[in-house]
Design a protein around this motif. Sequence first.
Motif, mmCIF file in Angstrom:
data_model
loop_
_atom_site.group_PDB
_atom_site.id
_atom_site.type_symbol
_atom_site.label_atom_id
_atom_site.label_comp_id
_atom_site.label_asym_id
_atom_site.label_seq_id
_atom_site.Cartn_x
_atom_site.Cartn_y
_atom_site.Cartn_z
ATOM 1 N N GLY A 161 43.021 25.366 38.595
ATOM 2 C CA GLY A 161 42.917 25.593 37.156
ATOM 3 C C GLY A 161 42.318 26.954 36.838
ATOM 4 N N PHE A 162 41.339 27.372 37.644
ATOM 5 C CA PHE A 162 40.741 28.693 37.475
ATOM 6 C C PHE A 162 41.771 29.786 37.758
ATOM 7 C CE2 PHE A 162 37.801 32.045 39.344
ATOM 8 C CZ PHE A 162 37.398 32.528 38.104
ATOM 9 N N VAL A 163 42.586 29.586 38.800
ATOM 10 C CA VAL A 163 43.679 30.519 39.091
ATOM 11 C C VAL A 163 44.617 30.619 37.889
ATOM 12 C CG1 VAL A 163 45.725 30.906 40.530
ATOM 13 C CG2 VAL A 163 43.590 30.158 41.582
ATOM 14 N N GLY A 164 44.957 29.472 37.318
ATOM 15 C CA GLY A 164 45.851 29.467 36.166
ATOM 16 C C GLY A 164 45.257 30.170 34.961
ATOM 17 N N LEU A 165 43.966 29.946 34.711
ATOM 18 C CA LEU A 165 43.299 30.596 33.587
ATOM 19 C C LEU A 165 43.354 32.111 33.725
ATOM 20 C CD1 LEU A 165 41.481 30.621 31.063
ATOM 21 C CD2 LEU A 165 39.513 30.362 32.596
ATOM 22 N N LEU A 166 43.061 32.612 34.909
ATOM 23 C CA LEU A 166 43.110 34.055 35.127
ATOM 24 C C LEU A 166 44.538 34.585 34.978
ATOM 25 C CD1 LEU A 166 40.674 34.416 38.155
ATOM 26 C CD2 LEU A 166 40.240 35.016 35.769
ATOM 27 N N SER A 167 45.508 33.802 35.417
ATOM 28 C CA SER A 167 46.905 34.210 35.258
ATOM 29 C C SER A 167 47.277 34.349 33.787
ATOM 30 C CB SER A 167 47.826 33.193 35.941
ATOM 31 O OG SER A 167 49.181 33.514 35.750
ATOM 32 N N VAL A 168 46.791 33.422 32.978
ATOM 33 C CA VAL A 168 47.037 33.510 31.531
ATOM 34 C C VAL A 168 46.436 34.794 30.975
ATOM 35 C CG1 VAL A 168 46.476 32.484 29.296
ATOM 36 C CG2 VAL A 168 47.205 31.020 31.182
ATOM 37 N N LEU A 169 45.196 35.070 31.317
ATOM 38 C CA LEU A 169 44.521 36.253 30.785
ATOM 39 C C LEU A 169 45.232 37.543 31.200
ATOM 40 C CD1 LEU A 169 40.794 35.199 31.387
ATOM 41 C CD2 LEU A 169 42.083 35.135 29.230
ATOM 42 N N VAL A 170 45.642 37.602 32.471
ATOM 43 C CA VAL A 170 46.314 38.811 32.952
ATOM 44 C C VAL A 170 47.649 39.005 32.254
ATOM 45 C CG1 VAL A 170 47.479 39.818 34.965
ATOM 46 C CG2 VAL A 170 45.171 38.896 35.186
ATOM 47 N N ASN A 171 48.443 37.949 32.175
ATOM 48 C CA ASN A 171 49.775 38.084 31.574
ATOM 49 C C ASN A 171 49.713 38.267 30.062
ATOM 50 O OD1 ASN A 171 52.144 37.618 33.605
ATOM 51 N ND2 ASN A 171 50.520 36.234 34.261
ATOM 52 N N VAL A 202 36.346 32.856 45.808
ATOM 53 C CA VAL A 202 36.369 33.152 44.368
ATOM 54 C C VAL A 202 36.656 34.637 44.131
ATOM 55 C CG1 VAL A 202 34.971 33.243 42.270
ATOM 56 C CG2 VAL A 202 34.862 31.238 43.763
ATOM 57 N N ALA A 203 36.067 35.508 44.968
ATOM 58 C CA ALA A 203 36.356 36.938 44.850
ATOM 59 C C ALA A 203 37.842 37.202 45.073
ATOM 60 C CB ALA A 203 35.519 37.730 45.854
ATOM 61 N N GLY A 204 38.443 36.495 46.033
ATOM 62 C CA GLY A 204 39.872 36.623 46.265
ATOM 63 C C GLY A 204 40.693 36.157 45.075
ATOM 64 N N GLY A 220 43.230 38.389 43.185
ATOM 65 C CA GLY A 220 44.597 37.891 43.193
ATOM 66 C C GLY A 220 45.182 37.727 41.805
ATOM 67 N N SER A 221 44.337 37.505 40.818
ATOM 68 C CA SER A 221 44.857 37.364 39.457
ATOM 69 C C SER A 221 45.571 38.633 39.010
ATOM 70 C CB SER A 221 43.715 37.036 38.489
ATOM 71 O OG SER A 221 42.820 38.138 38.360
ATOM 72 N N LEU A 222 45.117 39.795 39.499
ATOM 73 C CA LEU A 222 45.773 41.056 39.142
ATOM 74 C C LEU A 222 47.123 41.196 39.833
ATOM 75 C CD1 LEU A 222 42.665 43.404 39.231
ATOM 76 C CD2 LEU A 222 43.834 42.469 37.228
#
Length: 427
Positions: free
Chosen positions: A267-277, A318-320, A324-326
């Motif tokens: 879910g955290f991965v998904g949240l960061l993906s939303v913010l980046v996109n 978590v750092a990865g 990775g979100s970028l």
Amino acid sequence: MSRGRDERAAGSSRRALAFIVVLVLIDTLSFGLVIPVLPTLVMRLGNVPLSEASAIGGWLVMAFAIAQFLASPILGGLSDRHGRRPVLLLSSAGHAVAFLIAAFAPNLWVLLIGRVISGLTGASFSTAYAYIADVTPPERRAQNFGLVGVAFGLGFMLGPAMGGLLGSIDHRLPFIAAAAVSLVNFALGWFVLPESLRADLRRPFDLARSNPFAVFGRLKTLGGPLAVLASVHFLWWFAIQAQHSIWPYYTQYRFDWSPQEVGLSLGFVGLLSVLVNWFLVKRAVKAFGEARTLRFGLFMGASAMALYALADIPGILVAGILLGSLGGLAPSSLQALATSETAANAQGELQGALNALTSIAIVAGPPLYAQLFANSSGDAPFIRFPGLPFALAATLAGSAFLLSLKVKPRGGGGPREARPPALEALG
């Protein structure tokens, strides 16, 4: 009067874009629901420990990918002939059937049948990209492809988190929920989604052009930017299969995470993906151009895979995830570059070809990563390095970055140089 028609057309395109983004969101949500509990289901159906379950999970993903590889070019060609809407409806219906089969599967063979059905009908993402290319001018495609990334991120944020919670009640419940979500997607497409491909842009279906094994020859014939972009696309997708296929097994092995914790991490991965996109794709492309944005995203993705490989404490993981979100900057930029090289009536064929390459990566990647993980962990590993799959993924993503250096940069927000549509030249 002309201005009024233009405004109505723009409004219709915006509504169509909103509908397709919602469809992708719901589709991703359905897949995300089952990720945290799939290891548990495989272990119980096969009566095997975690390390063996990871290998079996890899073969299940491979079966899905082989079916998708065979079907994707055909579905892409059918979408160029009959439109995008029927293919999207078929995809949603197929996913609903597959999730119901998984929910009530008595053994691994029945679960395998469900994965094959899902693969044969799984054209939602490639058709969504073709849909956006239909309704979006070239200069706005990277931004609008980014909206698909937002939808994917939201679904990937909500799905695993919800799946972890439902799985704590019953490990089959997320599959039932995923089937229900897919049926909602079908209903939305049936009653709300308009067709995007104009009748004058449709072309006859040609089975020879839809041969999945002809993809390699066609891309080789293309040469130039589109062949390079297709190669980058393949390497990137092969790399990220490490995260897609072994994340639940890897985090459970390394950190003893529960399904709920796995779901929250995704879910955290998904949240960061939303913010980046949502916030970065448009700005990065405007400031640096699509090619440079692509390179930056690939470099960040490769760096993240390297950190996953070395993560012996959750903080490094978590750092990865943050780095990775970028990597989410890469797919939208690549899609924008590829569609600009393709004629309007061949966007479905392009996406079918790219999706076939994606399927090849999924065919080969998960079993390979699963076997690497199984042989670098467990009771008697060949080599004690459970991060080995991610080390390979970092190498592949780094190779994609190096190959992307051959893509000629274009001005950030300026006009594109005129180029003949490469894919149309083969027709």
